[in-house]
Write an enzyme that holds these catalytic residues in place. Structure first.
Site, PDB file in Angstrom:
ATOM      1  N   CYS A   1      46.728   6.992  30.025  1.00 32.56           N
ATOM      2  CA  CYS A   1      46.201   7.166  28.526  1.00 32.56           C
ATOM      3  C   CYS A   1      44.917   6.059  28.571  1.00 32.56           C
ATOM      4  O   CYS A   1      43.721   6.123  27.778  1.00 32.56           O
ATOM      5  CB  CYS A   1      47.090   6.973  27.412  1.00 32.56           C
ATOM      6  SG  CYS A   1      48.022   5.926  27.672  1.00 32.56           S
TER       7      CYS A   1
ATOM      8  N   CYS B   1      54.151   4.828  25.676  1.00 38.41           N
ATOM      9  CA  CYS B   1      53.954   3.446  24.275  1.00 38.41           C
ATOM     10  C   CYS B   1      54.578   1.749  24.004  1.00 38.41           C
ATOM     11  O   CYS B   1      53.858   1.265  24.090  1.00 38.41           O
ATOM     12  CB  CYS B   1      52.721   4.029  23.898  1.00 38.41           C
ATOM     13  SG  CYS B   1      52.606   5.944  23.487  1.00 38.41           S
TER      14      CYS B   1
HETATM   15 FE1  FES Z   1      48.339   5.635  25.591  1.00 35.80          FE
HETATM   16 FE2  FES Z   1      50.699   5.375  23.443  1.00 35.80          FE
HETATM   17  S1  FES Z   1      49.039   6.994  24.120  1.00 35.80           S
HETATM   18  S2  FES Z   1      49.715   3.536  24.586  1.00 35.80           S
END
Ligand code: FES
Length: 145
Positions: free
Chosen positions: A35, A104
């Site tokens: 991400c 996360c």
């Molecule tokens: Fe990247 Fe939550 S989507 S840490």
């Protein structure tokens, strides 16, 4: 049921311990390759106790809430106790995270560990390397930056 608990929303909209520490005793920075989110944790350590902790997180709401909760949890703890804090405990303290957001909270656990490792390294303190995440950047989902 709402996707996010009230506690998550509280820590996301009103995060605790945001910022940095001047002359920290340890700094940990970790990122999630998928991400692209990054979390940085600063520690002040006095007599083996985490006397202050701050974070900077460039990431999703769950990452911010996890950082906020993790810093609240480890403040005042001994280093050893802080090293034992797992992402599962952070998630429990937040009242849960949606399954696809659990990763996360892993960032928060890894950032704390990375900061403690930095403290050990700076001070020439010996440690058991297996206590720390070490995927050498090869891991698909998470790696030390
Ligand atoms: Fe990247 Fe939550 S989507 S840490």
């Amino acid at each position: 049921m709402a996707l996010y608990t009230e506690t998550v929303m509280d820590h996301f909209t009103n995060p605790r311990n945001v910022g940095s520490i001047e002359n920290p005793d340890g700094v940990g920075e970790v990122g999630n390759a998928k991400c692209g989110d990054i979390m940085k944790i600063y520690l002040k350590i006095d007599d083996n106790v985490i006397s202050d902790v701050k974070f900077e997180t460039f990431g999703c709401g769950s990452a911010i809430a996890s950082s906020s909760m993790a810093t609240e949890m480890i403040k005042g703890m001994t280093i050893e106790d802080a090293l034992n804090v797992t992402n599962k405990q952070v998630v429990e303290a937040l009242g849960g995270l949606p399954p696809h957001k659990l990763h996360c909270s892993v960032l928060a656990e890894e950032a704390v560990k990375s900061a403690v490792k930095d403290y050990y390294d700076r001070n020439g303190i010996e440690y058991d390397a297996s206590q720390f995440p070490d995927c050498g950047g090869d891991c698909e989902s998470c790696h030390m930056v």
